[in-house]
Write a protein that holds these residues in place. Structure first.
Motif, PDB file in Angstrom:
ATOM      1  N   ILE A  34       0.857  -1.191   0.000  1.00  0.00           N
ATOM      2  CA  ILE A  34       0.000   0.000   0.000  1.00  0.00           C
ATOM      3  C   ILE A  34       0.891   1.238   0.000  1.00  0.00           C
ATOM      4  O   ILE A  34       1.866   1.298   0.755  1.00  0.00           O
ATOM      5  CB  ILE A  34      -0.882   0.044   1.265  1.00  0.00           C
ATOM      6  N   THR A  35       0.552   2.189  -0.855  1.00  0.00           N
ATOM      7  CA  THR A  35       1.231   3.482  -0.794  1.00  0.00           C
ATOM      8  C   THR A  35       0.232   4.503  -0.272  1.00  0.00           C
ATOM      9  O   THR A  35      -0.858   4.642  -0.836  1.00  0.00           O
ATOM     10  CB  THR A  35       1.705   3.916  -2.193  1.00  0.00           C
ATOM     11  N   ASP A  36       0.579   5.189   0.798  1.00  0.00           N
ATOM     12  CA  ASP A  36      -0.294   6.229   1.336  1.00  0.00           C
ATOM     13  C   ASP A  36       0.074   7.532   0.608  1.00  0.00           C
ATOM     14  O   ASP A  36       1.149   8.097   0.850  1.00  0.00           O
ATOM     15  CB  ASP A  36      -0.076   6.352   2.852  1.00  0.00           C
ATOM     16  N   ASN A  37      -0.792   7.965  -0.278  1.00  0.00           N
ATOM     17  CA  ASN A  37      -0.456   9.143  -1.099  1.00  0.00           C
ATOM     18  C   ASN A  37      -0.457  10.438  -0.301  1.00  0.00           C
ATOM     19  O   ASN A  37       0.003  11.470  -0.784  1.00  0.00           O
ATOM     20  CB  ASN A  37      -1.415   9.231  -2.288  1.00  0.00           C
ATOM     21  N   ARG A  38      -0.945  10.393   0.952  1.00  0.00           N
ATOM     22  CA  ARG A  38      -0.889  11.593   1.799  1.00  0.00           C
ATOM     23  C   ARG A  38       0.531  11.827   2.285  1.00  0.00           C
ATOM     24  O   ARG A  38       0.972  12.941   2.489  1.00  0.00           O
ATOM     25  CB  ARG A  38      -1.820  11.443   3.010  1.00  0.00           C
ATOM     26  N   THR A  39       1.257  10.715   2.480  1.00  0.00           N
ATOM     27  CA  THR A  39       2.599  10.838   3.053  1.00  0.00           C
ATOM     28  C   THR A  39       3.683  10.284   2.125  1.00  0.00           C
ATOM     29  O   THR A  39       4.868  10.503   2.366  1.00  0.00           O
ATOM     30  CB  THR A  39       2.658  10.036   4.362  1.00  0.00           C
ATOM     31  N   GLY A  40       3.254   9.522   1.126  1.00  0.00           N
ATOM     32  CA  GLY A  40       4.221   8.874   0.232  1.00  0.00           C
ATOM     33  C   GLY A  40       4.817   7.617   0.844  1.00  0.00           C
ATOM     34  O   GLY A  40       5.659   6.956   0.240  1.00  0.00           O
ATOM     35  N   LYS A  41       4.399   7.255   2.062  1.00  0.00           N
ATOM     36  CA  LYS A  41       4.989   6.077   2.721  1.00  0.00           C
ATOM     37  C   LYS A  41       4.415   4.792   2.143  1.00  0.00           C
ATOM     38  O   LYS A  41       3.253   4.764   1.732  1.00  0.00           O
ATOM     39  CB  LYS A  41       4.694   6.107   4.224  1.00  0.00           C
ATOM     40  N   GLN A  42       5.227   3.740   2.190  1.00  0.00           N
ATOM     41  CA  GLN A  42       4.769   2.444   1.673  1.00  0.00           C
ATOM     42  C   GLN A  42       4.680   1.429   2.805  1.00  0.00           C
ATOM     43  O   GLN A  42       5.466   1.481   3.761  1.00  0.00           O
ATOM     44  CB  GLN A  42       5.755   1.953   0.627  1.00  0.00           C
ATOM     45  N   TYR A  43       3.730   0.533   2.678  1.00  0.00           N
ATOM     46  CA  TYR A  43       3.499  -0.485   3.710  1.00  0.00           C
ATOM     47  C   TYR A  43       3.304  -1.823   3.017  1.00  0.00           C
ATOM     48  O   TYR A  43       2.798  -1.879   1.903  1.00  0.00           O
ATOM     49  CB  TYR A  43       2.228  -0.158   4.512  1.00  0.00           C
ATOM     50  N   GLU A  44       3.673  -2.873   3.717  1.00  0.00           N
ATOM     51  CA  GLU A  44       3.433  -4.211   3.179  1.00  0.00           C
ATOM     52  C   GLU A  44       2.672  -5.013   4.247  1.00  0.00           C
ATOM     53  O   GLU A  44       3.192  -5.234   5.346  1.00  0.00           O
ATOM     54  CB  GLU A  44       4.754  -4.887   2.832  1.00  0.00           C
ATOM     55  N   LEU A  45       1.453  -5.377   3.915  1.00  0.00           N
ATOM     56  CA  LEU A  45       0.610  -6.075   4.896  1.00  0.00           C
ATOM     57  C   LEU A  45       0.483  -7.541   4.517  1.00  0.00           C
ATOM     58  O   LEU A  45       0.255  -7.865   3.349  1.00  0.00           O
ATOM     59  CB  LEU A  45      -0.800  -5.460   4.950  1.00  0.00           C
ATOM     60  N   ARG A  61      -0.551   6.177   9.154  1.00  0.00           N
ATOM     61  CA  ARG A  61      -0.955   7.456   9.756  1.00  0.00           C
ATOM     62  C   ARG A  61      -0.361   8.605   8.972  1.00  0.00           C
ATOM     63  O   ARG A  61       0.726   8.476   8.427  1.00  0.00           O
ATOM     64  CB  ARG A  61      -0.376   7.577  11.175  1.00  0.00           C
ATOM     65  N   TYR A  62      -1.066   9.739   8.973  1.00  0.00           N
ATOM     66  CA  TYR A  62      -0.475  10.903   8.303  1.00  0.00           C
ATOM     67  C   TYR A  62       0.167  11.863   9.282  1.00  0.00           C
ATOM     68  O   TYR A  62       0.737  12.873   8.910  1.00  0.00           O
ATOM     69  CB  TYR A  62      -1.486  11.609   7.387  1.00  0.00           C
ATOM     70  N   GLY A  63       0.089  11.590  10.555  1.00  0.00           N
ATOM     71  CA  GLY A  63       0.734  12.447  11.559  1.00  0.00           C
ATOM     72  C   GLY A  63       0.690  11.749  12.902  1.00  0.00           C
ATOM     73  O   GLY A  63      -0.049  10.775  13.067  1.00  0.00           O
ATOM     74  N   PRO A  64       1.454  12.256  13.898  1.00  0.00           N
ATOM     75  CA  PRO A  64       1.535  11.567  15.192  1.00  0.00           C
ATOM     76  C   PRO A  64       0.181  11.505  15.915  1.00  0.00           C
ATOM     77  O   PRO A  64      -0.054  10.592  16.686  1.00  0.00           O
ATOM     78  CB  PRO A  64       2.551  12.398  15.987  1.00  0.00           C
TER      79      PRO A  64
END
Ligand code: ACO
Length: 455
Positions: A34-45, A61-64
């Motif tokens: 998954i790429t979170d387009n809000r942060t550009g971070k990638q995750y693998e579930l 998450r997009y912020g703390p």
């Protein structure tokens, strides 16, 4: 996740989703990127049994201060809330299996009590196990005399489902040992009691609505034979059920014994997850079954067929459905997008019952509806087929049950399924009290406005 052995077809379906591209390159991984387009971070579930864990989304998450990503699934149309080994449904192919056994084989060769044993224990019983099981159920059919006083308090035209919900809940007060829900012996006892007493409560509710004296259980009869006796016995010393009708009712009970995570079973699991006793949880499940979109649908079908009245009026009625004037009761299903296998079996059984009791004239209206609907664009496009309730009401009506009793005739056999799921839920180490999340879309925090300042 508990190492649930998936149904082979579930496993196949899950892998076919991934194999297309990845297998071609020899790099199949059972994960979801998954790429979170809000942060550009990638995750693998991880993907397990064709599902991701909703809680794995929380790391996105997009912020703390962000709570973390949730999935939004009103009515749980695509959420597996548990792992289960009881009932398998393939809605596209119209397949239903209890513990791996096809419903068609059970309908032809089993009995309701044997099927209930299978559903609850996972395996078909040996002859000795079956005899012992039947003995226990048969010897738990009597109800405390005080329950009759509750029934007497109901108005003469009280709906039997209302009476059933209330009296099942009331059983909780008679059996305080039922609170010991993690004690296997206590659970077994409540299982005998619930399966044994549901027909008695139902029959007493029916007799109350007619102002007839209650007919006590007869231990010499079969489960459904005894139920028919408690319903219809009058002055004869011993009631002798018609074997064809006794078997037809038993067959209907087999078909209704379980249906995985439907509305009432989810209620049983949800309420049971608070660790309340099984009588209160069963009362909640029975209440869920009462609704016209669930167990109340067969009652609604007969009302609808009676209102239509004749075959010649069917085309106009179907036109009205297409315009959204009403729903075609007994059609459509959340899971089946094909002919409900139970409806097929019930349709055949209806002819056997009508051979004995005479043809129900509403059958012709039902057959015409089915004929037109199955070739009509509206129904084809939406994959709407007859469900279990479409023909069951016609048999119940032929057996002389008033339509208000139809959902009761569903609740009695479904008790085995509810209890099997309740037990499975309690033994599942991953389960906790059921508590879904929400997306809060209401007003932001604001100050109280005194009444004289409100517009
Ligand atoms: N008659 C006419 N249209 C229907 C019917 C129906 N019986 N069922 C569904 N549709 C239509 C919906 O209006 C919807 O149309 P749209 O796409 O134009 O909006 C489309 O088919 C999809 O239906 P959903 O409502 O999304 O299906 P859902 O899975 O939510 O509902 C349900 C399933 C509740 C069973 C529904 O089909 C229904 O109300 N059927 C009638 C009641 C009934 O027979 N219930 C018994 C179910 S079996 C059981 O509980 C034992």
């Amino acid at each position: 996740m508990d190492p649930v052995k998936p149904h082979p077809r579930v496993e196949e379906a899950a892998s076919s989703l991934v194999t297309g591209g990845a297998e071609a390159t020899g790099a199949r991984r059972d994960t979801l990127s998954i790429t979170d387009n809000r942060t550009g971070k990638q995750y693998e579930l991880p993907i397990e049994h064709g599902a991701i864990r909703a809680n794995d989304l929380r790391q996105i998450r997009y912020g703390p201060d962000d709570f973390g990503l949730m999935s939004y699934d009103p009515a749980y149309t695509n959420t597996a809330a548990c792992a289960s080994r009881i009932t398998y449904i393939d809605g596209d192919k119209g397949i239903l299996e209890y513990r791996g056994y096809p419903i068609e084989e059970l309908a032809e060769r089993s009995t309701y009590l044997e099927t209930a044993y299978l559903i609850l224990h996972g395996e078909l019983p040996t002859r000795a196990q079956l005899e012992e099981w039947i003995w226990h159920i048969t010897h738990h059919t009597f109800i405390h005399e005080s329950i009759k006083k509750f029934l007497d308090g109901f108005h003469y035209d009280a709906h039997p489902m209302g009476m059933l919900v209330s009296t099942v809940a009331a059983l909780s007060t008679f059996y305080p040992d039922a609170k010991d829900i993690f004690n296997a012996q206590s659970r077994r006892k409540q299982t005998y009691r619930l399966i044994g007493k549901m027909p008695t409560l139902a029959a007493f509710a029916y007799r109350h609505s007619l102002g007839l004296p209650y007919a006590y259980p007869d231990n010499d009869l079969s489960y459904t034979g005894n139920f028919l006796s408690m319903l219809f016995k009058t002055t004869e010393a011993k009631f002798t059920p018609n074997p064809t009708l006794e078997r037809a009712l038993d067959l209907l009970f087999i078909l209704h014994a379980d249906h995985e995570q439907n509305c009432s079973t989810s209620a049983m699991r949800g309420v049971g997850s608070s660790h309340v006793d099984p009588y209160c949880a069963t009362a909640a499940a029975t209440a869920a079954l009462y609704g016209p979109l669930h167990g109340g649908a067969n009652e609604a079908v007969v009302r609808m067929l009676t209102e239509i009245g004749s075959v010649s009026k069917v085309p106009a009625f179907i036109k009205g459905i297409e315009k959204g004037e009403s729903k075609l009761m007994g059609f459509g299903h959340r899971v089946y997008k094909n002919y409900d296998p139970r409806a097929k079996i019930i349709k055949q059984a209806a002819y056997q019952v009508f051979d004995v009791l005479g043809r129900n004239p509403l059958l012709d209206v039902a057959l015409e509806i089915e004929r037109i609907a199955l070739s009509d664009e509206y129904f084809i496009k939406r994959k709407l087929y007859p469900n279990v309730d479409f023909y069951s009401g016609l048999i119940y009506q032929a057996l002389s049950f008033p339509s208000a009793m139809f959902p009761v005739l569903f609740a009695i056999p479904r008790t085995a399924g509810w209890l099997a799921h309740w037990q499975e839920m309690l033994d599942d180490q991953e389960q906790k009290i059921a508590r879904p999340r929400q997306l809060f879309l209401g007003p932001a925090r604001r100050g109280y406005v005194p009444i004289e300042q409100r517009g």
